[in-house]
Design a protein around this motif. Structure first.
Motif, mmCIF file in Angstrom:
data_model
loop_
_atom_site.group_PDB
_atom_site.id
_atom_site.type_symbol
_atom_site.label_atom_id
_atom_site.label_comp_id
_atom_site.label_asym_id
_atom_site.label_seq_id
_atom_site.Cartn_x
_atom_site.Cartn_y
_atom_site.Cartn_z
ATOM 1 N N TRP A 92 128.355 -2.463 48.145
ATOM 2 C CA TRP A 92 127.183 -2.501 48.979
ATOM 3 C C TRP A 92 126.321 -1.378 48.352
ATOM 4 O O TRP A 92 126.526 -0.317 47.660
ATOM 5 N N ARG A 93 125.019 -1.948 48.230
ATOM 6 C CA ARG A 93 123.912 -0.851 47.777
ATOM 7 C C ARG A 93 122.902 -0.702 48.382
ATOM 8 O O ARG A 93 122.209 -1.557 49.142
ATOM 9 N N ASP A 94 122.821 0.434 48.423
ATOM 10 C CA ASP A 94 121.613 1.200 49.315
ATOM 11 C C ASP A 94 120.723 1.668 48.458
ATOM 12 O O ASP A 94 120.753 3.014 48.036
ATOM 13 N N PHE A 119 126.063 4.773 55.410
ATOM 14 C CA PHE A 119 125.669 3.761 54.495
ATOM 15 C C PHE A 119 125.257 2.468 55.256
ATOM 16 O O PHE A 119 125.679 2.227 56.554
ATOM 17 N N GLY A 120 124.521 1.368 54.634
ATOM 18 C CA GLY A 120 124.428 0.133 55.425
ATOM 19 C C GLY A 120 123.343 0.391 56.691
ATOM 20 O O GLY A 120 123.870 -0.510 57.418
ATOM 21 N N THR A 139 128.434 1.956 47.529
ATOM 22 C CA THR A 139 129.716 2.142 48.452
ATOM 23 C C THR A 139 130.648 0.902 48.038
ATOM 24 O O THR A 139 130.075 -0.201 47.972
ATOM 25 N N GLU A 158 122.279 4.405 45.750
ATOM 26 C CA GLU A 158 123.456 4.663 46.157
ATOM 27 C C GLU A 158 124.347 3.725 46.507
ATOM 28 O O GLU A 158 123.924 2.509 47.114
ATOM 29 N N ARG A 176 131.135 6.599 47.889
ATOM 30 C CA ARG A 176 132.384 6.705 48.828
ATOM 31 C C ARG A 176 133.054 5.213 48.484
ATOM 32 O O ARG A 176 132.426 4.103 48.216
#
Length: 236
Positions: A23-25, A139-140, A30, A28, A59
């Motif tokens: 998952w991409r923010d 996150f997310g 995850t 950043e 993470r």
């Protein structure tokens, strides 16, 4: 390993047995699970292939304490300074201090289980943060931990309500059809977890095994949970 785009912010890493998600923010990153002990180089190469820096992995969330889910977690975490998270009931097994209870296998599951055991054993792996049901993760858009026991005592799902995304771990599978996952330590408990996850009504569902569900996901998940639970319920 295959790299599959699920959403612009979400990619799946498909291994010979099992899969993990990125998952991409922004920059950043995850990881939801980390594949087996040999998966780290392939994950790093795939992240770079997306134009991202693996150093952005902040993470790694472990869905449960089976070897195909956390084998490469500590190698990646040590390399990039990532925090490893797992449910407190499976954390001792991930650390190598306890064993996950053996599954109660149905007859048709036995050959599948023998194949699963060909995955190399995972090394004892640190867990930096033990989580519990309902905890918020950074996150997310405020992801939430959903305890979903039955596959293992400390199985967890991760729900991103803001994005309508649900990572089910091995509680639910998408192999051939959406169904209760296999190799459960407590089948009745796993079915209850399946129904709880279905009630979240996600628009995208990412399984520990099988292709993600992106079309009519909420309806399919709920109907599948009812079917596997023996319920005959129609949903409008």
């Amino acid at each position: 390993m295959d790299l599959v785009e699920v959403l612009p912010q979400l990619h799946m890493f498909r291994f010979p047995v099992g899969q993990a998600y990125l998952w991409r923010d922004g920059a950043e990153l995850t990881l939801i699970d980390a594949g087996d002990i040999n998966a780290a180089p392939a994950i790093e190469d795939a992240v770079r292939g997306l134009g991202l820096d693996p150093a952005g992995i902040g993470r790694i969330v472990i869905a449960h304490g089976h070897r195909d889910h956390y084998g490469a977690a500590q190698e990646l975490a040590d390399r990039y300074g990532a925090e490893i998270l797992a449910h407190h009931l499976d954390a001792p097994a991930i650390r190598g201090a306890e064993r996950i209870p053996d599954p109660v296998l149905l007859d048709w599951e036995r050959p599948l289980y023998e194949h699963a055991l060909t995955v190399p054993a995972a090394p004892p792996t640190r867990v930096d943060r033990e989580v519990a049901d309902g905890e918020e993760l950074v996150f997310g858009g405020r992801a939430r931990v959903v305890h979903s026991p039955g596959h293992t005592p400390g199985s967890l799902a991760v729900h991103l309500p803001h994005h309508g995304v649900l990572f089910t771990g091995d509680c639910v599978a998408g192999v051939g059809r959406v169904m209760l996952g296999v190799f459960n330590t407590d089948r009745a408990e796993a079915l209850a977890s399946f129904r709880r996850l279905a009630a979240l009504a996600p628009s995208t569902v990412c399984f520990g095994h099988g292709d993600p569900l992106t079309v009519d996901a909420a309806a399919v998940l709920r109907a599948s949970a009812d079917r596997d639970s023996g319920f005959q319920v129609e949903h409008g």
